[in-house]
Design a protein around this motif. Structure first.
Motif, PDB file in Angstrom:
ATOM      1  N   ILE A  24      38.824  92.497  23.724  1.00  0.00           N
ATOM      2  CA  ILE A  24      38.351  91.104  23.758  1.00  0.00           C
ATOM      3  C   ILE A  24      37.214  90.854  24.750  1.00  0.00           C
ATOM      4  CG2 ILE A  24      38.922  88.984  24.097  1.00  0.00           C
ATOM      5  CD1 ILE A  24      41.641  89.531  22.548  1.00  0.00           C
ATOM      6  N   LYS A  25      37.714  91.330  26.007  1.00  0.00           N
ATOM      7  CA  LYS A  25      36.618  91.248  27.126  1.00  0.00           C
ATOM      8  C   LYS A  25      35.423  92.018  27.004  1.00  0.00           C
ATOM      9  CE  LYS A  25      38.908  88.406  29.929  1.00  0.00           C
ATOM     10  NZ  LYS A  25      38.724  87.116  30.045  1.00  0.00           N
ATOM     11  N   LEU A  26      35.463  93.073  26.429  1.00  0.00           N
ATOM     12  CA  LEU A  26      34.457  93.952  26.211  1.00  0.00           C
ATOM     13  C   LEU A  26      33.411  93.401  25.401  1.00  0.00           C
ATOM     14  CD1 LEU A  26      33.093  96.688  26.808  1.00  0.00           C
ATOM     15  CD2 LEU A  26      34.217  97.660  24.846  1.00  0.00           C
ATOM     16  N   PHE A  27      33.855  92.650  24.183  1.00  0.00           N
ATOM     17  CA  PHE A  27      33.075  92.072  23.497  1.00  0.00           C
ATOM     18  C   PHE A  27      32.581  90.682  23.981  1.00  0.00           C
ATOM     19  CE2 PHE A  27      35.079  94.513  19.851  1.00  0.00           C
ATOM     20  CZ  PHE A  27      34.082  94.908  19.305  1.00  0.00           C
ATOM     21  N   GLN A  28      33.354  90.064  24.725  1.00  0.00           N
ATOM     22  CA  GLN A  28      32.793  89.025  25.506  1.00  0.00           C
ATOM     23  C   GLN A  28      31.687  89.102  26.596  1.00  0.00           C
ATOM     24  OE1 GLN A  28      36.324  86.963  27.191  1.00  0.00           O
ATOM     25  NE2 GLN A  28      36.820  85.835  25.249  1.00  0.00           N
ATOM     26  N   SER A  29      31.795  90.319  27.239  1.00  0.00           N
ATOM     27  CA  SER A  29      30.852  90.815  27.949  1.00  0.00           C
ATOM     28  C   SER A  29      29.572  90.965  27.376  1.00  0.00           C
ATOM     29  CB  SER A  29      31.216  92.161  28.730  1.00  0.00           C
ATOM     30  OG  SER A  29      31.332  93.057  27.842  1.00  0.00           O
ATOM     31  N   ILE A  30      29.359  90.994  26.110  1.00  0.00           N
ATOM     32  CA  ILE A  30      28.056  91.124  25.296  1.00  0.00           C
ATOM     33  C   ILE A  30      27.633  89.719  24.845  1.00  0.00           C
ATOM     34  CG2 ILE A  30      26.770  92.009  23.421  1.00  0.00           C
ATOM     35  CD1 ILE A  30      29.066  94.367  23.280  1.00  0.00           C
ATOM     36  N   ARG A  31      26.520  89.384  25.467  1.00  0.00           N
ATOM     37  CA  ARG A  31      26.055  87.925  25.146  1.00  0.00           C
ATOM     38  C   ARG A  31      24.550  87.924  24.552  1.00  0.00           C
ATOM     39  NH1 ARG A  31      28.953  83.540  26.946  1.00  0.00           N
ATOM     40  NH2 ARG A  31      31.002  84.226  27.442  1.00  0.00           N
ATOM     41  N   LEU A  32      24.346  87.098  23.508  1.00  0.00           N
ATOM     42  CA  LEU A  32      23.209  87.086  22.925  1.00  0.00           C
ATOM     43  C   LEU A  32      22.655  85.599  23.244  1.00  0.00           C
ATOM     44  CD1 LEU A  32      23.878  88.770  19.393  1.00  0.00           C
ATOM     45  CD2 LEU A  32      22.643  89.644  21.283  1.00  0.00           C
ATOM     46  N   VAL A  33      21.634  85.396  24.011  1.00  0.00           N
ATOM     47  CA  VAL A  33      21.128  84.054  24.505  1.00  0.00           C
ATOM     48  C   VAL A  33      20.166  83.703  23.301  1.00  0.00           C
ATOM     49  CG1 VAL A  33      20.273  82.761  26.417  1.00  0.00           C
ATOM     50  CG2 VAL A  33      21.877  84.686  26.756  1.00  0.00           C
ATOM     51  N   LEU A  51      20.785  84.058  32.759  1.00  0.00           N
ATOM     52  CA  LEU A  51      20.309  84.975  31.440  1.00  0.00           C
ATOM     53  C   LEU A  51      19.401  84.397  30.699  1.00  0.00           C
ATOM     54  CD1 LEU A  51      23.811  86.318  30.537  1.00  0.00           C
ATOM     55  CD2 LEU A  51      22.331  87.364  31.937  1.00  0.00           C
ATOM     56  N   ASP A  52      18.362  84.679  30.461  1.00  0.00           N
ATOM     57  CA  ASP A  52      17.219  84.261  29.334  1.00  0.00           C
ATOM     58  C   ASP A  52      17.571  84.663  28.091  1.00  0.00           C
ATOM     59  OD1 ASP A  52      15.995  83.067  31.789  1.00  0.00           O
ATOM     60  OD2 ASP A  52      14.969  84.804  32.254  1.00  0.00           O
ATOM     61  N   ALA A  53      16.733  84.075  27.232  1.00  0.00           N
ATOM     62  CA  ALA A  53      16.651  84.491  25.601  1.00  0.00           C
ATOM     63  C   ALA A  53      16.788  85.839  25.481  1.00  0.00           C
ATOM     64  CB  ALA A  53      15.831  83.798  24.850  1.00  0.00           C
ATOM     65  N   GLY A  54      17.811  86.346  24.633  1.00  0.00           N
ATOM     66  CA  GLY A  54      17.872  87.870  24.328  1.00  0.00           C
ATOM     67  C   GLY A  54      19.255  88.489  24.515  1.00  0.00           C
ATOM     68  N   PHE A  55      19.392  89.795  24.480  1.00  0.00           N
ATOM     69  CA  PHE A  55      20.523  90.686  24.469  1.00  0.00           C
ATOM     70  C   PHE A  55      20.969  90.792  25.865  1.00  0.00           C
ATOM     71  CE2 PHE A  55      22.840  94.763  24.829  1.00  0.00           C
ATOM     72  CZ  PHE A  55      23.926  94.232  24.235  1.00  0.00           C
ATOM     73  N   HIS A  56      22.314  90.784  26.334  1.00  0.00           N
ATOM     74  CA  HIS A  56      22.583  91.020  27.772  1.00  0.00           C
ATOM     75  C   HIS A  56      24.170  91.491  27.630  1.00  0.00           C
ATOM     76  CE1 HIS A  56      19.146  88.762  29.716  1.00  0.00           C
ATOM     77  NE2 HIS A  56      19.509  87.815  28.480  1.00  0.00           N
ATOM     78  N   ALA A  57      24.387  92.442  28.660  1.00  0.00           N
ATOM     79  CA  ALA A  57      25.513  92.989  28.879  1.00  0.00           C
ATOM     80  C   ALA A  57      26.263  92.816  30.116  1.00  0.00           C
ATOM     81  CB  ALA A  57      25.782  94.439  28.316  1.00  0.00           C
ATOM     82  N   LEU A  58      27.515  91.963  30.300  1.00  0.00           N
ATOM     83  CA  LEU A  58      28.047  91.707  31.347  1.00  0.00           C
ATOM     84  C   LEU A  58      29.285  92.790  31.927  1.00  0.00           C
ATOM     85  CD1 LEU A  58      28.453  87.895  30.982  1.00  0.00           C
ATOM     86  CD2 LEU A  58      26.503  89.195  31.854  1.00  0.00           C
ATOM     87  N   VAL A  59      29.421  92.737  33.166  1.00  0.00           N
ATOM     88  CA  VAL A  59      30.807  93.651  33.413  1.00  0.00           C
ATOM     89  C   VAL A  59      32.068  92.812  33.217  1.00  0.00           C
ATOM     90  CG1 VAL A  59      31.830  94.943  35.316  1.00  0.00           C
ATOM     91  CG2 VAL A  59      29.240  94.547  35.064  1.00  0.00           C
ATOM     92  N   PRO A  60      32.923  93.478  32.403  1.00  0.00           N
ATOM     93  CA  PRO A  60      34.231  92.937  31.946  1.00  0.00           C
ATOM     94  C   PRO A  60      35.087  92.559  33.298  1.00  0.00           C
ATOM     95  CG  PRO A  60      33.539  94.587  30.245  1.00  0.00           C
ATOM     96  CD  PRO A  60      32.612  94.714  31.523  1.00  0.00           C
ATOM     97  N   PHE A  61      35.806  91.455  33.065  1.00  0.00           N
ATOM     98  CA  PHE A  61      36.579  91.084  34.257  1.00  0.00           C
ATOM     99  C   PHE A  61      36.187  90.734  35.591  1.00  0.00           C
ATOM    100  CE2 PHE A  61      38.980  94.186  31.343  1.00  0.00           C
ATOM    101  CZ  PHE A  61      40.183  93.255  31.046  1.00  0.00           C
ATOM    102  N   ILE A  62      34.861  90.840  35.677  1.00  0.00           N
ATOM    103  CA  ILE A  62      33.930  90.659  37.005  1.00  0.00           C
ATOM    104  C   ILE A  62      33.003  89.408  36.650  1.00  0.00           C
ATOM    105  CG2 ILE A  62      32.373  91.483  38.703  1.00  0.00           C
ATOM    106  CD1 ILE A  62      33.871  94.408  38.385  1.00  0.00           C
ATOM    107  N   ALA A  66      29.285  80.917  33.589  1.00  0.00           N
ATOM    108  CA  ALA A  66      30.228  79.633  34.042  1.00  0.00           C
ATOM    109  C   ALA A  66      29.273  78.294  33.337  1.00  0.00           C
ATOM    110  CB  ALA A  66      29.902  79.539  35.574  1.00  0.00           C
ATOM    111  N   TYR A  67      28.016  78.631  33.040  1.00  0.00           N
ATOM    112  CA  TYR A  67      27.502  77.255  32.631  1.00  0.00           C
ATOM    113  C   TYR A  67      26.268  77.714  31.409  1.00  0.00           C
ATOM    114  CZ  TYR A  67      29.118  75.040  36.700  1.00  0.00           C
ATOM    115  OH  TYR A  67      29.981  74.534  37.968  1.00  0.00           O
ATOM    116  N   VAL A  68      26.182  76.836  30.222  1.00  0.00           N
ATOM    117  CA  VAL A  68      25.316  77.075  29.371  1.00  0.00           C
ATOM    118  C   VAL A  68      24.481  75.837  29.284  1.00  0.00           C
ATOM    119  CG1 VAL A  68      24.963  77.303  26.992  1.00  0.00           C
ATOM    120  CG2 VAL A  68      26.972  78.553  28.090  1.00  0.00           C
ATOM    121  N   HIS A  69      23.248  76.065  29.266  1.00  0.00           N
ATOM    122  CA  HIS A  69      22.223  75.040  29.400  1.00  0.00           C
ATOM    123  C   HIS A  69      21.269  75.082  28.427  1.00  0.00           C
ATOM    124  CE1 HIS A  69      23.652  73.202  33.256  1.00  0.00           C
ATOM    125  NE2 HIS A  69      23.411  74.478  33.690  1.00  0.00           N
ATOM    126  N   ASP A  70      21.003  73.984  27.732  1.00  0.00           N
ATOM    127  CA  ASP A  70      20.186  74.026  26.482  1.00  0.00           C
ATOM    128  C   ASP A  70      18.799  73.289  27.209  1.00  0.00           C
ATOM    129  OD1 ASP A  70      18.493  73.526  24.342  1.00  0.00           O
ATOM    130  OD2 ASP A  70      20.079  72.454  23.239  1.00  0.00           O
TER     131      ASP A  70
END
Length: 311
Positions: A24-33, A51-62, A66-70
């Motif tokens: 679950i954390k692995l999937f959550q670390s993948i973000r499409l902005v 993170l700007d618009a596009g594909f991003h991969a985060l480090v799980p558990f680290i 925190a915030y999402v802005h439109d």
């Protein structure tokens, strides 16, 4: 033996749960902005990146978002609030703010909730501006109030990472008693303008009629004057023509008289005219007195110098 099996099942369940959490954390670390969005990423509780618009991969558990802005422009309703004008009239004012996030980091850490802060600042600024205006001017100076609110919000927005594009006042609602008084005032003003317009119309109508009568009298007098001038000129021309004809007749008569035998001709013409006068008197009912001696005509002719020619 049953206890060992239960222990193995518990351990297997724990490992399965850990594996599921990891997946679950692995999937959550993948973000499409999405476009016109910004994600604020914190690493171990500290700001890490945006993170700007596009594909991003985060480090799980680290890492975590925190915030999402439109970043698109959004509208925020400012709830109705009571304000006092400079003449101590209580009015209810509401509006709408058009803002957009310019700096996602400042919008996240510069203020707890920039939307709530913008609403509060807009309300306090509106109250302070309306407090300097009379009630009548609050309806006329909406642009002034809006400009002042935008100016104050822009100053605060530099710290909050937002930009205020405009602020519009939706309603300014005075108390019912004041509203009724204002309606009566407006109706009285309309009636005054109607009466003024009617009086101006009557005045202009009377002026137009008097000017028409004046023009008509002038035209008639000028026409009468021109008529008399024409008649006088006609009579003068007639008199002149008669005088010229008479002069020419006298001149010709003088020429005839001075010619040989002219006096006899004149005597004959005068005698014919003398006798012709009696022609219309024969049928008259009036009495006619004739000279006793008809031959006195010759004596009258001799008296005027038309004696009979010796020739």
């Amino acid at each position: 033996m049953i206890a060992d099996i239960n222990t193995d099942l518990i351990v297997l369940g724990i490992w399965g749960l850990i594996f599921a959490i990891f997946i679950i954390k692995l999937f959550q670390s993948i973000r499409l902005v999405p476009t016109k969005s910004a994600y604020i990423v914190e690493r171990l509780g500290k700001y890490h990146t945006t993170l700007d618009a596009g594909f991003h991969a985060l480090v799980p558990f680290i890492d975590k978002v925190a915030y999402v802005h439109d970043l698109k422009e959004e509208t925020i309703d400012v709830p109705p609030q009571e304000c006092f004008s400079s003449d101590e009239v209580n009015v209810e004012v509401d509006g709408v703010i058009y803002i957009s996030v310019m700096d996602p980091v400042k919008a996240s850490y510069g203020v707890t909730d920039y939307r709530y802060a913008a609403i509060q600042l807009a309300q306090t600024t509106t109250r302070s501006v309306i407090g300097t205006l009379d009630l009548d001017r609050t309806f006329e100076e909406r642009d002034v109030i809006s400009a002042k609110v935008v100016e104050v919000l822009d100053q605060a927005g530099a710290t909050w990472g937002i930009r205020v594009h405009r602020y519009e006042i939706k309603n300014i609602a005075p108390p019912e008693t004041v509203k009724n008084a204002m309606e009566m005032q407006v109706n009285a003003e309309r009636e005054r303008r109607a009466l003024l317009a009617k009086s101006e119309g009557d005045k202009q109508s009377k002026i137009n009629r008097s000017e028409g009568v004046k023009a008509e009298m002038i035209n008639r007098s000028e026409g009468e004057m021109q008529k008399r001038i024409n008649e006088a000129e006609g009579k003068a021309e007639e008199i002149l023509t008669i005088a010229k004809a008479t002069a020419e007749s006298i001149e010709r008569m003088a020429q005839v008289v001075s010619a040989p035998g002219g006096k006899n001709v004149v005597r004959m013409q005068l005698g014919a005219q003398y006798l012709k006068q009696f022609d219309g008197l024969t049928n008259s009912a009036n009495k006619i007195v004739l000279p006793g001696n008809m031959m006195d005509f010759d004596h009258w002719m001799d008296s005027i110098g038309l004696e009979e020619s010796k020739d």
